[in-house]
Design an enzyme around this catalytic site. Sequence first.
Site, PDB file in Angstrom:
ATOM      1  N   THR A  72      14.053   6.556   1.110  1.00 17.95           N
ATOM      2  CA  THR A  72      12.738   5.822   0.871  1.00 17.95           C
ATOM      3  C   THR A  72      12.020   5.034   1.823  1.00 17.95           C
ATOM      4  O   THR A  72      12.780   4.364   2.465  1.00 17.95           O
ATOM      5  CB  THR A  72      12.468   4.893  -0.586  1.00 17.95           C
ATOM      6  N   MET A 105       1.919   1.710   3.253  1.00 19.06           N
ATOM      7  CA  MET A 105       2.670   1.668   2.003  1.00 19.06           C
ATOM      8  C   MET A 105       3.718   0.887   1.868  1.00 19.06           C
ATOM      9  O   MET A 105       3.999  -0.196   2.620  1.00 19.06           O
ATOM     10  CB  MET A 105       3.169   3.059   1.816  1.00 19.06           C
ATOM     11  N   ASP A 165      10.028   2.961   1.679  1.00 16.85           N
ATOM     12  CA  ASP A 165       9.790   1.606   1.250  1.00 16.85           C
ATOM     13  C   ASP A 165      10.978   0.644   1.721  1.00 16.85           C
ATOM     14  O   ASP A 165      10.792  -0.572   1.832  1.00 16.85           O
ATOM     15  CB  ASP A 165       9.570   1.536  -0.393  1.00 16.85           C
ATOM     16  N   GLY A 190       8.777  10.237  -3.652  1.00 16.36           N
ATOM     17  CA  GLY A 190       7.746  10.181  -2.589  1.00 16.36           C
ATOM     18  C   GLY A 190       8.710  10.872  -1.309  1.00 16.36           C
ATOM     19  O   GLY A 190       9.899  10.472  -1.025  1.00 16.36           O
ATOM     20  N   GLU A 245      -0.043  -2.183   0.909  1.00 19.11           N
ATOM     21  CA  GLU A 245      -0.561  -1.825  -0.237  1.00 19.11           C
ATOM     22  C   GLU A 245      -0.446  -2.446  -1.595  1.00 19.11           C
ATOM     23  O   GLU A 245      -1.166  -2.739  -2.780  1.00 19.11           O
ATOM     24  CB  GLU A 245      -0.196  -0.378  -0.732  1.00 19.11           C
TER      25      GLU A 245
HETATM   26  O1  F6P Z   1       7.902   5.150  -2.916  1.00 19.05           O
HETATM   27  C1  F6P Z   1       7.602   5.676  -1.680  1.00 19.05           C
HETATM   28  C2  F6P Z   1       6.038   5.667  -1.858  1.00 19.05           C
HETATM   29  O2  F6P Z   1       5.391   6.448  -0.624  1.00 19.05           O
HETATM   30  C3  F6P Z   1       5.323   4.362  -1.914  1.00 19.05           C
HETATM   31  O3  F6P Z   1       5.325   3.541  -0.598  1.00 19.05           O
HETATM   32  C4  F6P Z   1       3.877   4.782  -2.169  1.00 19.05           C
HETATM   33  O4  F6P Z   1       3.175   3.681  -3.132  1.00 19.05           O
HETATM   34  C5  F6P Z   1       4.214   5.855  -3.316  1.00 19.05           C
HETATM   35  O5  F6P Z   1       5.280   6.716  -2.930  1.00 19.05           O
HETATM   36  C6  F6P Z   1       3.290   6.912  -3.428  1.00 19.05           C
HETATM   37  O6  F6P Z   1       3.522   7.668  -4.474  1.00 19.05           O
HETATM   38  P1  F6P Z   1       2.883   9.057  -4.668  1.00 19.05           P
HETATM   39  O7  F6P Z   1       2.934  10.007  -3.638  1.00 19.05           O
HETATM   40  O8  F6P Z   1       3.580   9.744  -5.931  1.00 19.05           O
HETATM   41  O9  F6P Z   1       1.549   8.666  -5.148  1.00 19.05           O
END
Ligand code: F6P
Length: 427
Positions: free
Chosen positions: A149, A197, A151, A20, A254
Amino acid sequence: MPKSKSPKTPRNAFYAQSGGVTAVINASAAGVIEACRKHKKHIGKLYAGRHGIVGALTEDLIDTGKESSEAIKALRHTPSGAFGSARYKLKGIDQDRAKYERLIEVFKAHDIGYFFYNGGNDSMDTAHKVSKIGAELGYPVVCVGVPKTVDNDLPITDCCPGFGSVAKYVAVSTREAALDVASMARTSTKVFILEVMGRHAGWIAAAAGLAGKGPKDAPHIILFPEITFDREKFLAKVKNSVETAGYCVVVVSEGVKDANGKFLADAGTQDAFGHTQLGGAAPEIARIVKEGLGYKYHWAVADYLQRAARHIASKTDVEQAYAVGKAAVEYAIKGQNAVLPVIVRKSSKPYRWEIRSAPIEAVANVEKKVPRHYVTADGFGITAACRRYLEPLIAGEDYPPFKNGLPEYVKLKNAPVRRKLKTNFKV
Ligand code: F6P
């Protein structure tokens, strides 16, 4: 095997964005590119993968040398992944040998001796596997990770580039929306719910706690993935907040799960790494509030808005993102394989940090969760220790330039490198 070369002969490098994207991953790219341009004695050309590792496998390389220094400078204030990112899993060398052989074929064809992989824990797993191709498949490549990240769940490092900016956006938005609902609450909306997120780690949700200055301020409730959702306890807290403060602001991660271990926000799909796609906890919480208490509510899912919000990025985050990109190149030219730069906190007030190297293996696939002592005893707020940890990470502003009322972001040329291989590879 390629002809062995003296270490003084420059070799080309490959850079890929993975997983991401964030508001500052391009600042790391700028750090990598500018450092490579400085170290011409060691690094010849720097190629980027179009859509990350997929670009390497399909020999779809971008020549970053075609970009002006102004464009690279502007990457520092441009959100998203300028070269395209990928969620693409490489299994172990034994199980996915053909893919590693293909990587080597492409690396050999373009004399790539350095591999920079900009990603989170899953991506560091891939980087770790690639770092072994020298020892296991005989192709010499120095592989260095560049952490990122939103996260904030990588171990060892104080924080992860990308997190500080998402944290700032969420804290700012929570503070602003709380003022809105406070104005409306007497005759209209009583509850506002914001979904953020973070997957299985509640760092972004925790950052919303910075919006309030004390326990009575919004957000009144934070729902962490680390704390099992308890419907009755939650409703009692909402009711109490509405009856005492007049309104209630809820921030829900989430990744919140119920007592059966089921995500409140299971969107029903999975990504390449087998992660459940999350999204939809806020409407579910809204439904629970409506059903249990009947209050009028509004809800919002911050979704991509939060990780793309470069206009309100944290200055600290931008600086750290750039610094890890630059450090990765410095490690690589020293021949340090299978490492990544991490951020070490020297002090919180004032916030002082430095960059050190850590083994990629120690970071790959490990998730750092919010520790229990960062969450208040009732499970709905952040403690002073958590606030001390978070505050410096959102400190400072680093606004992009604005034109006609909008941020001016750079769009790179992303010129393709001429293909040298006859074979195509299907990913
Ligand atoms: O890992 C980073 C993140 O932004 C998470 O917080 C989120 O659940 C995920 O990516 C979303 O991923 P994608 O954009 O592939 O749906």
